[in-house]
Design a protein around this motif. Structure first.
Motif, PDB file in Angstrom:
ATOM      1  N   GLU A   1       1.341  -1.547  -0.098  1.00  0.00           N
ATOM      2  CA  GLU A   1      -0.239   0.071  -0.205  1.00  0.00           C
ATOM      3  C   GLU A   1       1.531   1.181   0.076  1.00  0.00           C
ATOM      4  O   GLU A   1       0.156   2.229  -0.323  1.00  0.00           O
ATOM      5  N   GLN A   2       1.880   1.607   0.213  1.00  0.00           N
ATOM      6  CA  GLN A   2       2.665   2.850   1.279  1.00  0.00           C
ATOM      7  C   GLN A   2       3.872   2.770  -0.269  1.00  0.00           C
ATOM      8  O   GLN A   2       3.827   3.743  -0.754  1.00  0.00           O
ATOM      9  N   VAL A   3       3.996   1.709  -0.747  1.00  0.00           N
ATOM     10  CA  VAL A   3       5.488   1.800  -1.983  1.00  0.00           C
ATOM     11  C   VAL A   3       5.311   1.190  -3.447  1.00  0.00           C
ATOM     12  O   VAL A   3       5.076   1.987  -3.896  1.00  0.00           O
ATOM     13  N   VAL A   4       4.850   0.074  -3.818  1.00  0.00           N
ATOM     14  CA  VAL A   4       4.922  -0.760  -4.343  1.00  0.00           C
ATOM     15  C   VAL A   4       2.662  -0.493  -5.365  1.00  0.00           C
ATOM     16  O   VAL A   4       2.930   0.389  -6.305  1.00  0.00           O
ATOM     17  N   THR A   5       2.088  -0.327  -4.959  1.00  0.00           N
ATOM     18  CA  THR A   5       1.058   0.398  -5.277  1.00  0.00           C
ATOM     19  C   THR A   5       0.958   1.898  -6.066  1.00  0.00           C
ATOM     20  O   THR A   5       1.185   1.970  -7.075  1.00  0.00           O
ATOM     21  N   PRO A   6       1.580   2.896  -4.649  1.00  0.00           N
ATOM     22  CA  PRO A   6       1.682   3.882  -5.572  1.00  0.00           C
ATOM     23  C   PRO A   6       2.767   3.812  -7.127  1.00  0.00           C
ATOM     24  O   PRO A   6       2.436   4.632  -7.622  1.00  0.00           O
ATOM     25  N   ALA A   7       3.600   3.996  -6.654  1.00  0.00           N
ATOM     26  CA  ALA A   7       5.078   3.500  -7.989  1.00  0.00           C
ATOM     27  C   ALA A   7       4.086   3.022  -8.816  1.00  0.00           C
ATOM     28  O   ALA A   7       4.394   3.572 -10.076  1.00  0.00           O
ATOM     29  N   ARG A   8       3.573   1.951  -9.037  1.00  0.00           N
ATOM     30  CA  ARG A   8       2.137   1.807 -10.511  1.00  0.00           C
ATOM     31  C   ARG A   8       1.785   2.719 -10.582  1.00  0.00           C
ATOM     32  O   ARG A   8       1.947   2.836 -12.586  1.00  0.00           O
ATOM     33  N   ARG A   9       1.581   3.645 -11.099  1.00  0.00           N
ATOM     34  CA  ARG A   9       0.323   4.411 -10.947  1.00  0.00           C
ATOM     35  C   ARG A   9       2.100   5.657 -12.286  1.00  0.00           C
ATOM     36  O   ARG A   9       1.703   5.988 -12.598  1.00  0.00           O
ATOM     37  N   THR A  10       2.904   5.628 -11.675  1.00  0.00           N
ATOM     38  CA  THR A  10       3.780   6.023 -12.993  1.00  0.00           C
ATOM     39  C   THR A  10       4.307   5.425 -14.125  1.00  0.00           C
ATOM     40  O   THR A  10       4.672   4.367 -13.129  1.00  0.00           O
ATOM     41  N   PRO A  11       4.139   5.831 -15.266  1.00  0.00           N
ATOM     42  CA  PRO A  11       4.600   4.908 -16.171  1.00  0.00           C
ATOM     43  C   PRO A  11       5.962   4.372 -16.595  1.00  0.00           C
ATOM     44  O   PRO A  11       6.344   5.057 -15.720  1.00  0.00           O
ATOM     45  N   PRO A  12       6.156   3.256 -17.034  1.00  0.00           N
ATOM     46  CA  PRO A  12       7.496   2.344 -16.934  1.00  0.00           C
ATOM     47  C   PRO A  12       8.435   3.394 -17.443  1.00  0.00           C
ATOM     48  O   PRO A  12       8.253   4.203 -18.604  1.00  0.00           O
ATOM     49  N   GLY A  13       9.805   3.179 -16.721  1.00  0.00           N
ATOM     50  CA  GLY A  13      10.456   3.495 -17.066  1.00  0.00           C
ATOM     51  C   GLY A  13      11.451   4.066 -15.885  1.00  0.00           C
ATOM     52  O   GLY A  13      11.811   4.023 -15.057  1.00  0.00           O
ATOM     53  N   VAL A  14      12.223   5.249 -15.814  1.00  0.00           N
ATOM     54  CA  VAL A  14      13.338   5.452 -15.424  1.00  0.00           C
ATOM     55  C   VAL A  14      12.764   5.994 -14.417  1.00  0.00           C
ATOM     56  O   VAL A  14      13.271   6.042 -12.756  1.00  0.00           O
ATOM     57  N   ALA A  15      12.006   6.848 -14.517  1.00  0.00           N
ATOM     58  CA  ALA A  15      10.472   7.539 -14.509  1.00  0.00           C
ATOM     59  C   ALA A  15      10.227   6.385 -12.703  1.00  0.00           C
ATOM     60  O   ALA A  15      10.160   7.005 -11.589  1.00  0.00           O
TER      61      ALA A  15
END
Length: 214
Positions: A76-90
């Motif tokens: 909930e704190q790390v993985v799920t929010p990160a998935r909202r950023t498009p794939p790439g170095v960002a």
């Protein structure tokens, strides 16, 4: 009516289970999973010991449930929010940034839950060890996947060693967490941020897509 009473008991049991696990992840992040006991939880949460035992059955089951609860919090704190950023170095950077926030803001009082319990169970075989290892393996695989997707998107240099880069990034994160907890010093998070951004800028095909190094 009988069905309603049964549903009510199940929901109360689920609420009690969630209450207990909220406390166990806090205790374990500071004292380790061996710091958990059914009697202690019953006393702290004003519950009957028999009721706590009925929900978990044994100390090992309580430990396993605690690790699984911590996994859900981490997702909930790390993985799920990160998935909202498009794939790439960002996305790779966002994963690292969110992890640092998760540690620095003490989502678990003892810092990263998995850093703590991994040291406790690293040489102790059994179901708890295997569950902790599984969580760590999945985390590293997710970081590697994010890097691979960055290569496929053209954001990360094609000749990047995915395994090595993931290892380096995770090492920066864990060192920041460990030093911060040991020395109660938040400055290490800024150092880790600088190190991670410099490493990512070195492999990014467009370094300007990343924030400036602090």
């Amino acid at each position: 009516m009988a069905g309603g009473r049964t549903d009510g008991r199940i929901e109360r049991g689920n609420q009690t289970r969630r209450l207990i696990l909220r406390r166990t992840v806090e205790i374990a992040s500071v004292e380790g999973l061996e710091g958990l006991s059914l009697g202690r939880l019953a006393g702290e949460l004003n519950l009957s010991k028999s009721g706590v035992f009925a929900l978990f059955g044994s100390k090992e089951e309580l430990q396993l449930a605690t690790v699984r609860a911590a996994i859900n919090v981490f997702l909930e704190q790390v993985v799920t929010p990160a998935r909202r950023t498009p794939p790439g170095v960002a996305r790779v950077w966002e994963l690292c940034r969110l992890w640092l926030v998760y540690s620095e803001q003490r989502v678990f009082p003892g810092g990263c839950f998995f850093y703590s319990v991994s040291a406790e169970f690293d040489a102790r075989p059994g179901p708890v060890h295997d569950t902790v290892v599984g969580a760590q393996v999945n985390w590293r695989a997710f970081v590697e996947q994010a890097i691979t997707e960055g290569i496929e998107a053209g954001d990360i240099a094609a000749d990047t060693d995915v395994t090595l880069l993931a290892f380096e990034l995770i090492a920066f994160l864990e060192l920041a967490n460990g030093d911060s907890v040991l020395r109660d010093d938040s400055a290490v998070y800024r150092t880790a941020t600088t190190a991670i951004l410099r490493r990512l800028r070195a492999v990014a095909t467009d370094p300007s897509s990343l924030p400036d190094v602090p």
